[in-house]
Design a protein around this motif. Structure first.
Motif, PDB file in Angstrom:
ATOM      1  N   ASP A 198      30.594 105.330  -3.538  1.00  0.00           N
ATOM      2  CA  ASP A 198      29.638 104.698  -2.631  1.00  0.00           C
ATOM      3  C   ASP A 198      28.457 104.174  -3.448  1.00  0.00           C
ATOM      4  OD1 ASP A 198      27.846 103.987  -0.655  1.00  0.00           O
ATOM      5  OD2 ASP A 198      28.306 105.686   0.638  1.00  0.00           O
ATOM      6  N   PHE A 199      28.175 102.844  -3.367  1.00  0.00           N
ATOM      7  CA  PHE A 199      27.046 102.289  -4.113  1.00  0.00           C
ATOM      8  C   PHE A 199      26.635 100.956  -3.520  1.00  0.00           C
ATOM      9  CE2 PHE A 199      30.881 100.645  -5.955  1.00  0.00           C
ATOM     10  CZ  PHE A 199      30.605  99.350  -6.329  1.00  0.00           C
ATOM     11  N   LEU A 200      25.420 100.488  -3.886  1.00  0.00           N
ATOM     12  CA  LEU A 200      24.912  99.200  -3.451  1.00  0.00           C
ATOM     13  C   LEU A 200      25.313  98.135  -4.466  1.00  0.00           C
ATOM     14  CD1 LEU A 200      21.298 100.105  -2.215  1.00  0.00           C
ATOM     15  CD2 LEU A 200      23.342  99.674  -0.831  1.00  0.00           C
ATOM     16  N   ALA A 201      25.839  97.011  -3.967  1.00  0.00           N
ATOM     17  CA  ALA A 201      26.294  95.945  -4.854  1.00  0.00           C
ATOM     18  C   ALA A 201      25.111  95.294  -5.550  1.00  0.00           C
ATOM     19  CB  ALA A 201      27.080  94.913  -4.064  1.00  0.00           C
ATOM     20  N   ASP A 202      25.263  95.085  -6.835  1.00  0.00           N
ATOM     21  CA  ASP A 202      24.229  94.447  -7.642  1.00  0.00           C
ATOM     22  C   ASP A 202      24.861  93.318  -8.446  1.00  0.00           C
ATOM     23  OD1 ASP A 202      21.327  94.788  -8.790  1.00  0.00           O
ATOM     24  OD2 ASP A 202      22.627  94.526 -10.536  1.00  0.00           O
ATOM     25  N   ARG A 203      24.024  92.291  -8.789  1.00  0.00           N
ATOM     26  CA  ARG A 203      24.575  91.160  -9.537  1.00  0.00           C
ATOM     27  C   ARG A 203      25.141  91.589 -10.875  1.00  0.00           C
ATOM     28  NH1 ARG A 203      20.020  86.970  -9.874  1.00  0.00           N
ATOM     29  NH2 ARG A 203      19.859  87.621  -7.691  1.00  0.00           N
ATOM     30  N   SER A 204      24.652  92.682 -11.424  1.00  0.00           N
ATOM     31  CA  SER A 204      25.206  93.168 -12.691  1.00  0.00           C
ATOM     32  C   SER A 204      26.621  93.712 -12.529  1.00  0.00           C
ATOM     33  CB  SER A 204      24.299  94.260 -13.275  1.00  0.00           C
ATOM     34  OG  SER A 204      24.227  95.373 -12.399  1.00  0.00           O
ATOM     35  N   ASP A 205      27.040  93.967 -11.271  1.00  0.00           N
ATOM     36  CA  ASP A 205      28.392  94.466 -11.017  1.00  0.00           C
ATOM     37  C   ASP A 205      29.422  93.343 -10.938  1.00  0.00           C
ATOM     38  OD1 ASP A 205      27.588  97.137 -10.874  1.00  0.00           O
ATOM     39  OD2 ASP A 205      27.033  96.934  -8.761  1.00  0.00           O
ATOM     40  N   ASP A 206      28.970  92.086 -10.904  1.00  0.00           N
ATOM     41  CA  ASP A 206      29.917  90.984 -10.784  1.00  0.00           C
ATOM     42  C   ASP A 206      30.831  90.941 -12.005  1.00  0.00           C
ATOM     43  OD1 ASP A 206      30.977  88.600  -9.564  1.00  0.00           O
ATOM     44  OD2 ASP A 206      29.975  87.485 -11.171  1.00  0.00           O
ATOM     45  N   GLY A 207      32.131  90.956 -11.753  1.00  0.00           N
ATOM     46  CA  GLY A 207      33.112  90.961 -12.833  1.00  0.00           C
ATOM     47  C   GLY A 207      33.406  92.334 -13.402  1.00  0.00           C
ATOM     48  N   ALA A 208      32.706  93.355 -12.919  1.00  0.00           N
ATOM     49  CA  ALA A 208      32.948  94.709 -13.427  1.00  0.00           C
ATOM     50  C   ALA A 208      34.318  95.209 -12.968  1.00  0.00           C
ATOM     51  CB  ALA A 208      31.851  95.661 -12.950  1.00  0.00           C
ATOM     52  N   VAL A 209      34.948  96.013 -13.800  1.00  0.00           N
ATOM     53  CA  VAL A 209      36.253  96.597 -13.476  1.00  0.00           C
ATOM     54  C   VAL A 209      36.037  98.049 -13.046  1.00  0.00           C
ATOM     55  CG1 VAL A 209      38.547  97.197 -14.317  1.00  0.00           C
ATOM     56  CG2 VAL A 209      37.427  95.098 -15.122  1.00  0.00           C
ATOM     57  N   VAL A 210      36.336  98.332 -11.795  1.00  0.00           N
ATOM     58  CA  VAL A 210      36.254  99.694 -11.271  1.00  0.00           C
ATOM     59  C   VAL A 210      37.663 100.278 -11.279  1.00  0.00           C
ATOM     60  CG1 VAL A 210      35.745 101.113  -9.252  1.00  0.00           C
ATOM     61  CG2 VAL A 210      34.233  99.225  -9.862  1.00  0.00           C
ATOM     62  N   SER A 211      37.813 101.438 -11.883  1.00  0.00           N
ATOM     63  CA  SER A 211      39.139 102.059 -11.977  1.00  0.00           C
ATOM     64  C   SER A 211      39.113 103.472 -11.418  1.00  0.00           C
ATOM     65  CB  SER A 211      39.632 102.078 -13.431  1.00  0.00           C
ATOM     66  OG  SER A 211      38.721 102.770 -14.258  1.00  0.00           O
ATOM     67  N   CYS A 212      40.227 103.821 -10.796  1.00  0.00           N
ATOM     68  CA  CYS A 212      40.440 105.157 -10.241  1.00  0.00           C
ATOM     69  C   CYS A 212      41.540 105.810 -11.074  1.00  0.00           C
ATOM     70  CB  CYS A 212      40.841 105.033  -8.780  1.00  0.00           C
ATOM     71  SG  CYS A 212      41.724 106.442  -8.115  1.00  0.00           S
ATOM     72  N   GLN A 228      40.242  97.690  -9.768  1.00  0.00           N
ATOM     73  CA  GLN A 228      39.732  96.665  -8.869  1.00  0.00           C
ATOM     74  C   GLN A 228      38.602  95.918  -9.565  1.00  0.00           C
ATOM     75  OE1 GLN A 228      40.588  95.708  -5.416  1.00  0.00           O
ATOM     76  NE2 GLN A 228      39.411  94.044  -6.337  1.00  0.00           N
ATOM     77  N   VAL A 229      38.731  94.588  -9.655  1.00  0.00           N
ATOM     78  CA  VAL A 229      37.676  93.758 -10.242  1.00  0.00           C
ATOM     79  C   VAL A 229      36.714  93.351  -9.127  1.00  0.00           C
ATOM     80  CG1 VAL A 229      37.145  91.653 -11.511  1.00  0.00           C
ATOM     81  CG2 VAL A 229      39.235  92.929 -12.024  1.00  0.00           C
ATOM     82  N   LEU A 230      35.417  93.595  -9.337  1.00  0.00           N
ATOM     83  CA  LEU A 230      34.411  93.309  -8.322  1.00  0.00           C
ATOM     84  C   LEU A 230      33.958  91.850  -8.393  1.00  0.00           C
ATOM     85  CD1 LEU A 230      32.148  96.488  -8.587  1.00  0.00           C
ATOM     86  CD2 LEU A 230      34.193  96.132  -7.206  1.00  0.00           C
ATOM     87  N   GLU A 231      33.738  91.256  -7.244  1.00  0.00           N
ATOM     88  CA  GLU A 231      33.169  89.911  -7.146  1.00  0.00           C
ATOM     89  C   GLU A 231      31.930  89.998  -6.264  1.00  0.00           C
ATOM     90  OE1 GLU A 231      34.243  85.320  -5.847  1.00  0.00           O
ATOM     91  OE2 GLU A 231      35.692  86.946  -5.527  1.00  0.00           O
ATOM     92  N   ILE A 232      30.764  89.799  -6.877  1.00  0.00           N
ATOM     93  CA  ILE A 232      29.481  89.911  -6.181  1.00  0.00           C
ATOM     94  C   ILE A 232      28.829  88.537  -6.126  1.00  0.00           C
ATOM     95  CG2 ILE A 232      27.304  91.162  -6.047  1.00  0.00           C
ATOM     96  CD1 ILE A 232      29.776  92.969  -6.019  1.00  0.00           C
TER      97      ILE A 232
END
Length: 362
Positions: A198-212, A228-232
């Motif tokens: 759980d987190f707030l989307a930030d422009r620095s997260d754009d293109g970040a790769v979140v993995s489980c 999952q690749v984030l698109e912000i």
């Protein structure tokens, strides 16, 4: 003294009984050193379990393997249960080894090796079957996400025994503050585990790769991973870069408007003092760049660059001050040297120059 035939027969019968009693006692004493030895076994579901029973000292006494339901699997080298998965590996007076292939969760339990001495001696071996977790899946992401929105990503995997462990990573950096839930499956043997990031989307997260990442002892140190690749999407960030830190009359200056946003901002808009550029012949706009040639005092003012995209708009300003061009005096003096402090500019704040002249007479 000569014995009668009947007495002689009774004498030999008594001797035979004594010999049998002695042999039985010796066998009993020998069997005291006979103990079956087994070991617990752990196997992954679908794998093969090898059950081995050994006896260091054995005087031709039979060995037997039985399952948790006390059904005989093998008696020495003779198969007792009709199960094609169970096979004999080795049978001797000192060892009875069998294998169980394609092991299922229902095969788990306590297996017994019996040595048929007087009395019968047994040894237990517990077969543990590991349930392999299913490949994890990440849910809860809808592309794109606007900057500032709350994101809740959930990673879930089923079928693990014991319960698997879930860890989250963002660009290979582990995220610790997550929720973890463990639930027992309908078969009452395996588990379904889930974890929520759980987190707030930030422009620095754009293109970040979140993995489980799912860790479990059945995976042999090779975790299962879902990504999952984030698109912000976010409003433009704007700044102006000047090519000349001390513009003077007659010189030129190039102002570059750098804008970054997602979606990509539209072409920027240049204005001066809140209105259009007053001299299009000298003030030329080419994309993000504003070029002003042959500077003069009338060019002083506040220049604004504005960028926008479907998310919003943003702008920044640059204050231009054109300085008078210095011409050395045409007298009978020449300048030996001059030392001065250049003005420090930050928006419209200035520090006046301190100049010290040293003149030598020719």
């Amino acid at each position: 003294m000569r014995l009668k035939p009947g007495a002689l027969l009774r004498f030999y019968s008594l001797c035979g009984i004594l010999v049998q009693v002695a042999a039985t006692k010796n066998k009993a004493r020998g069997s005291q050193g006979q103990f079956p030895l087994t070991q617990n076994v752990t196997v992954v579901e679908g794998g093969t379990a090898n059950l081995t029973c050994r006896v260091d000292q054995n005087d031709n006494t039979s060995l037997q393997w039985s399952n948790p339901a006390q059904q005989t699997l093998y008696f020495d080298d003779k198969k007792a249960l009709r199960d094609n998965r169970i096979e004999l590996v080795r049978a001797s007076w000192h060892e009875l080894s069998i294998s169980v292939s394609d092991v299922s969760l229902s095969d788990e339990g306590q297996y017994t090796c019996s040595l048929f001495t007087m009395p019968v001696k047994t040894s237990k071996a517990f077969l543990t079957v590991l349930g392999v977790p299913e490949k994890p899946q990440i849910t809860g992401f809808t592309s794109p996400v606007m900057e500032g929105e709350r994101m809740q990503l959930t990673c879930k995997t089923s079928g693990s025994k014991p319960a698997a462990d879930i860890r989250w990573f963002k660009n290979d950096k582990e995220v610790k503050d997550v929720k973890y839930i463990k639930e027992e499956d309908a078969n009452r043997k395996t588990f379904t585990v889930s974890s929520t990031l759980d987190f707030l989307a930030d422009r620095s997260d754009d293109g970040a790769v979140v993995s489980c990442r799912v860790d479990h002892e059945s995976l042999n140190s090779t975790p299962q991973i879902a990504m999952q690749v984030l698109e912000i999407h976010y409003t433009p960030l704007v700044k102006i870069i000047s090519s000349n830190s001390w513009p003077e009359e007659g010189q030129s200056i190039i102002l570059t408007c750098e804008s970054k946003g997602k979606p990509v901002p539209e072409p920027v808009l240049w204005t001066k003092d809140g209105g259009e550029l007053p001299d299009p012949e000298r003030m030329v706009v080419n994309g993000r760049v504003l070029s002003i040639s042959f500077l003069n005092k009338t060019d002083n003012g506040t220049y604004r660059c504005e960028a926008k995209n479907p998310i919003g708009r943003n702008s920044t300003e640059y204050v231009l001050i054109v300085h008078a061009f210095y011409r050395p005096p045409k007298t009978g003096h020449r300048i030996l040297h001059a030392s001065y402090n250049l003005p420090l500019r930050k928006f419209s704040l200035y520090k006046l120059a301190d100049i010290t002249w040293h003149i030598i007479k020719i």
